[in-house]
Design a protein around this motif. Sequence first.
Motif, PDB file in Angstrom:
ATOM      1  N   UNK A 201       0.542  -1.258   0.427  1.00  0.00           N
ATOM      2  CA  UNK A 201       0.256  -0.493  -0.023  1.00  0.00           C
ATOM      3  C   UNK A 201       0.436   1.530   0.054  1.00  0.00           C
ATOM      4  N   UNK A 202       0.480   2.248  -1.124  1.00  0.00           N
ATOM      5  CA  UNK A 202       1.170   3.641  -1.085  1.00  0.00           C
ATOM      6  C   UNK A 202       1.232   3.975   0.273  1.00  0.00           C
ATOM      7  N   UNK A 203       2.601   4.537   0.380  1.00  0.00           N
ATOM      8  CA  UNK A 203       2.321   5.460   1.694  1.00  0.00           C
ATOM      9  C   UNK A 203       1.054   6.285   1.572  1.00  0.00           C
ATOM     10  N   UNK A 204       0.374   7.124   2.202  1.00  0.00           N
ATOM     11  CA  UNK A 204      -0.552   8.469   2.429  1.00  0.00           C
ATOM     12  C   UNK A 204       0.039   9.916   1.643  1.00  0.00           C
ATOM     13  N   UNK A 205       0.780   9.721   1.637  1.00  0.00           N
ATOM     14  CA  UNK A 205       1.874  11.815   0.934  1.00  0.00           C
ATOM     15  C   UNK A 205       2.459  11.139   0.217  1.00  0.00           C
ATOM     16  N   UNK A 206       2.128  10.115  -0.557  1.00  0.00           N
ATOM     17  CA  UNK A 206       2.579  10.247  -2.268  1.00  0.00           C
ATOM     18  C   UNK A 206       1.222  10.532  -3.080  1.00  0.00           C
ATOM     19  N   UNK A 207       1.630  10.817  -4.512  1.00  0.00           N
ATOM     20  CA  UNK A 207       0.322  10.681  -5.359  1.00  0.00           C
ATOM     21  C   UNK A 207      -0.769   8.901  -5.242  1.00  0.00           C
ATOM     22  N   UNK A 208       0.406   8.463  -5.278  1.00  0.00           N
ATOM     23  CA  UNK A 208      -0.394   7.307  -5.010  1.00  0.00           C
ATOM     24  C   UNK A 208      -0.961   6.335  -4.075  1.00  0.00           C
ATOM     25  N   UNK A 209      -0.239   7.432  -2.973  1.00  0.00           N
ATOM     26  CA  UNK A 209      -1.586   7.271  -1.735  1.00  0.00           C
ATOM     27  C   UNK A 209      -2.589   7.675  -2.017  1.00  0.00           C
ATOM     28  N   UNK A 210      -3.078   8.898  -2.037  1.00  0.00           N
ATOM     29  CA  UNK A 210      -3.582  10.466  -2.063  1.00  0.00           C
ATOM     30  C   UNK A 210      -4.593   9.236  -3.264  1.00  0.00           C
ATOM     31  N   UNK A 211      -4.701   8.133  -4.670  1.00  0.00           N
ATOM     32  CA  UNK A 211      -5.414   7.876  -5.571  1.00  0.00           C
ATOM     33  C   UNK A 211      -6.054   6.974  -4.856  1.00  0.00           C
ATOM     34  N   UNK A 212      -5.123   5.915  -3.890  1.00  0.00           N
ATOM     35  CA  UNK A 212      -5.974   4.782  -3.375  1.00  0.00           C
ATOM     36  C   UNK A 212      -6.596   4.976  -2.601  1.00  0.00           C
ATOM     37  N   UNK A 213      -7.035   5.854  -2.190  1.00  0.00           N
ATOM     38  CA  UNK A 213      -8.286   6.288  -0.955  1.00  0.00           C
ATOM     39  C   UNK A 213      -9.383   6.302  -1.479  1.00  0.00           C
ATOM     40  N   UNK A 214      -9.483   6.322  -3.566  1.00  0.00           N
ATOM     41  CA  UNK A 214     -10.357   6.816  -4.144  1.00  0.00           C
ATOM     42  C   UNK A 214     -11.092   5.131  -3.965  1.00  0.00           C
ATOM     43  N   UNK A 215     -12.913   4.880  -3.871  1.00  0.00           N
ATOM     44  CA  UNK A 215     -13.394   3.784  -3.760  1.00  0.00           C
ATOM     45  C   UNK A 215     -13.520   2.684  -5.221  1.00  0.00           C
ATOM     46  N   UNK A 216     -13.101   3.338  -5.905  1.00  0.00           N
ATOM     47  CA  UNK A 216     -12.615   2.345  -7.654  1.00  0.00           C
ATOM     48  C   UNK A 216     -11.881   1.928  -7.789  1.00  0.00           C
ATOM     49  N   UNK A 217     -11.238   0.535  -8.526  1.00  0.00           N
ATOM     50  CA  UNK A 217     -10.651  -0.106  -8.526  1.00  0.00           C
ATOM     51  C   UNK A 217      -9.544  -0.161 -10.001  1.00  0.00           C
ATOM     52  N   UNK A 218     -10.360   1.211 -11.092  1.00  0.00           N
ATOM     53  CA  UNK A 218      -9.758   1.705 -11.688  1.00  0.00           C
ATOM     54  C   UNK A 218      -9.815   2.888 -12.043  1.00  0.00           C
TER      55      UNK A 218
END
Length: 401
Positions: free
Chosen positions: A334-351
């Motif tokens: 799981x990406x760290x929350x302070x990265x772009x990927x971490x921000x996007x990981x919080x979205x509900x969509x799988x893609x």
Amino acid sequence: MTTDVKPTAHAVTAAAVMGLLPARPRLLALGEPTHGEDTLLEVRNDLFRQLVEQEGYRTIAIESDCLRGLLVDDHVRSNRGTLDDVMERGFSHEWFNASPANRELVRWMRAHNEGRPASERLRFAGVDGPLEITGAESPRQALTALHGYLSARVDADLLPCTADTLDHLLGSDDRWTDPAAMTDPARSVGRSPEAGRLRLLADDLVALLDEQTPHLLATTSREDRYRARLYGRTATGLLRYHFWMADASPARMARLCALRSSMMARNLLALAARGPVLVHAHTSHLQREKSTMRMWQGPVEWWSAGALLSARLGEGYAFVATALGTIRHQGVDTPPPDTVEGLLYGLPQDRCLIDAPRLATALGDARPAPRVSPWHGYSPLDPAHLAGHDAIVFVKDLSRD
């Protein structure tokens, strides 16, 4: 970081991608941050099908040998060869020909073309030269194919050499493909007298191809002319690449990476001249910014094919990066929350498809930290490059269940 990224997210559809672009591109580039993951190729396949059905696209190009790609194109357009044979011989990297998603792409393209007129059939192309970071092929195939095309159509006296002369100068293909030459310039034949003469002959053959354009327009098909020019680009590009493989200066690897990018860019420009193209390759080949890589001799920088194409085409080139959440089978959690990927990981969509310029605006000057990957085979999104992306496809989790 509390930036709300939900307003930047859309479904991953061709219509949504086109809606984020300032103009209809001649080249729509989809970059992947890692190779060998079928989930990413399935996203590519879905997008290409929609581009075909809704936007009139007819060509897909991937990061594979441009000459081998002709075998795949012959199969999808004319049903030459079996699917098994094409998958074995038509791709230059093992993760491509072993991929179920690539196999499904070829099968679908062949089925789509069945019964359609030639002008409506889909095309497949490889855009890479017959080379890889570990070495390069012999220029034999490209040189002899170009010579054969010309010798069948122009006066023999106009040819700069005979086929036998080419064969003699080329010698054994093993001399050209020696893997030790990549790390030992002294092992390369690229600056031998024979290679020097071949460079001049290749240049003369390409010049003859140009000089005979009116005659060739009247006597050969558009497809034959396209392939002859591909052989010419490949022959001259390979010989130039081999020449610089024999270079012992500190700039050697930067030069080789730049030459590879130039070959890709020229192949893509030729494809785009025939209609809009979806190109899929590693992000490092398609991004607008300079690409970097750490190699055995230290860090290397070069302008990617995408940077060259963007400079040439302007809004005719569009770049969509792919960002990932996890690749747990490679140790990427799981990406760290302070990265772009971490921000996007919080979205509900799988893609989802992210409006990159809008995301950059929302983030403002407080850009997230770059993600650090524990696995060398994955290149995280660079927050400093957001302004150079037209969009981002975010895939939450990759798995091999």
